[in-house]
Write a protein that holds these residues in place. Sequence first.
Motif, PDB file in Angstrom:
ATOM      1  N   ILE A  47     -29.683  -2.241  -1.778  1.00  0.00           N
ATOM      2  CA  ILE A  47     -29.966  -1.866  -3.167  1.00  0.00           C
ATOM      3  C   ILE A  47     -29.139  -2.732  -4.112  1.00  0.00           C
ATOM      4  O   ILE A  47     -29.644  -3.254  -5.114  1.00  0.00           O
ATOM      5  CB  ILE A  47     -29.653  -0.374  -3.416  1.00  0.00           C
ATOM      6  N   ASP A  48     -27.873  -2.923  -3.773  1.00  0.00           N
ATOM      7  CA  ASP A  48     -26.985  -3.773  -4.569  1.00  0.00           C
ATOM      8  C   ASP A  48     -27.503  -5.206  -4.581  1.00  0.00           C
ATOM      9  O   ASP A  48     -27.530  -5.869  -5.626  1.00  0.00           O
ATOM     10  CB  ASP A  48     -25.569  -3.704  -3.987  1.00  0.00           C
ATOM     11  N   TRP A  49     -27.927  -5.696  -3.435  1.00  0.00           N
ATOM     12  CA  TRP A  49     -28.455  -7.058  -3.358  1.00  0.00           C
ATOM     13  C   TRP A  49     -29.678  -7.230  -4.255  1.00  0.00           C
ATOM     14  O   TRP A  49     -29.781  -8.209  -4.994  1.00  0.00           O
ATOM     15  CB  TRP A  49     -28.843  -7.397  -1.918  1.00  0.00           C
ATOM     16  N   ARG A  62     -38.734  -1.875   2.264  1.00  0.00           N
ATOM     17  CA  ARG A  62     -39.252  -0.632   1.662  1.00  0.00           C
ATOM     18  C   ARG A  62     -38.675   0.595   2.371  1.00  0.00           C
ATOM     19  O   ARG A  62     -38.344   1.602   1.740  1.00  0.00           O
ATOM     20  CB  ARG A  62     -40.776  -0.605   1.752  1.00  0.00           C
ATOM     21  N   GLU A  63     -38.555   0.517   3.670  1.00  0.00           N
ATOM     22  CA  GLU A  63     -37.984   1.624   4.450  1.00  0.00           C
ATOM     23  C   GLU A  63     -36.523   1.851   4.071  1.00  0.00           C
ATOM     24  O   GLU A  63     -36.094   2.995   3.870  1.00  0.00           O
ATOM     25  CB  GLU A  63     -38.099   1.306   5.939  1.00  0.00           C
ATOM     26  N   TRP A  64     -35.768   0.772   3.951  1.00  0.00           N
ATOM     27  CA  TRP A  64     -34.356   0.895   3.562  1.00  0.00           C
ATOM     28  C   TRP A  64     -34.231   1.514   2.176  1.00  0.00           C
ATOM     29  O   TRP A  64     -33.366   2.353   1.942  1.00  0.00           O
ATOM     30  CB  TRP A  64     -33.690  -0.474   3.573  1.00  0.00           C
ATOM     31  N   ILE A  65     -35.085   1.094   1.257  1.00  0.00           N
ATOM     32  CA  ILE A  65     -35.041   1.631  -0.114  1.00  0.00           C
ATOM     33  C   ILE A  65     -35.365   3.119  -0.111  1.00  0.00           C
ATOM     34  O   ILE A  65     -34.671   3.928  -0.735  1.00  0.00           O
ATOM     35  CB  ILE A  65     -36.028   0.870  -1.024  1.00  0.00           C
ATOM     36  N   LEU A  66     -36.418   3.496   0.603  1.00  0.00           N
ATOM     37  CA  LEU A  66     -36.886   4.881   0.583  1.00  0.00           C
ATOM     38  C   LEU A  66     -35.905   5.817   1.267  1.00  0.00           C
ATOM     39  O   LEU A  66     -35.590   6.898   0.759  1.00  0.00           O
ATOM     40  CB  LEU A  66     -38.259   4.971   1.258  1.00  0.00           C
ATOM     41  N   SER A  68     -31.127   3.895   4.142  1.00  0.00           N
ATOM     42  CA  SER A  68     -30.460   3.617   5.415  1.00  0.00           C
ATOM     43  C   SER A  68     -29.725   2.278   5.443  1.00  0.00           C
ATOM     44  O   SER A  68     -29.095   1.935   6.429  1.00  0.00           O
ATOM     45  CB  SER A  68     -31.490   3.661   6.559  1.00  0.00           C
ATOM     46  N   ASN A  69     -29.808   1.505   4.355  1.00  0.00           N
ATOM     47  CA  ASN A  69     -29.053   0.251   4.250  1.00  0.00           C
ATOM     48  C   ASN A  69     -28.660   0.098   2.784  1.00  0.00           C
ATOM     49  O   ASN A  69     -29.313  -0.589   2.015  1.00  0.00           O
ATOM     50  CB  ASN A  69     -29.896  -0.932   4.727  1.00  0.00           C
TER      51      ASN A  69
END
Length: 291
Positions: free
Chosen positions: A87-89, A75-79, A82-83
């Motif tokens: 999203i692609d995965w 959730r942190e990466w999505i928001l 930062s990774n």
Amino acid sequence: MEDLLRPIYQEKASHKNTLGILMIEKVVQHSPVTDTFNIVLFVIVQNAEHPVFIKHYAFHDQKAALHIVDEQKVREWILYGSNRKVIDWLLNGKILFDRNEYISNLRKELLEFPKENRKLKMGLEFAKLIRRYMEGRSFFEKEQFLDAYNHVLHALHHLARLSVIEHGFYPEVTVWNQVKNIEPQIYKLYEELIESEEPLYKRLELLFLASDFLIHSKLDVGASHLISVLETKNEPWSIFDMYRHHELEAYSIDLVIMLEFLVEKNVLSIETVHTKGQGIYHRYYFVEKNL
């Protein structure tokens, strides 16, 4: 190779805290999406001991990676973006296991892109855009053209990501393919910067002129999240209060430079309050009410 990995992901699927498993296959040589691995297994779990746990496997001339990630970290990466490859995965990976349609619902959420998440992500990209743009301009004025070029290139990337988010999409690894169709004038700036035969200083000079207009055109959407937070109370904010606020902490080191940019553009105003020191004042920020 999927057959060889089946016992691994079946064992992970048997754990009650596993929410979903995705498989991502490399489709081109040296793919950045899979970090050049032939296959990535992406396992999302609840309440993991470690937020991120990674294992690498080898078989003959092939290699695979296992990523076990706590859902809060996902959730942190999505928001925060930062990774980006995650999203692609999530959008394009093959679903191997999906407890209670967790991944299917997460995909639906990504595709719908809730408005509040969009506002925050646009704010973060706008803040990064301002920092890179101002640093690039500073290097340009000192005639450090290669350093200026580097920062301007990054500024354009943040501008492109901001545009993609504004139109309701998550910026993916191939952000320039996205923005080419969404906002071609930004893509054109990028093309001119990297492909023009003009001297570098001339390319930068022209780009700064065009960027001024584009940044101004994104001011409302870029500042919307920060303004909405500052308007939640009637009195001016100290910088300390802003850094402590849970919705503003994501701006991190870019918060101050964004504030000063908004002050310069008369979006925010300053209130000064006396300190015990003679001629020294505390500095507070508030939103101009006529906006």
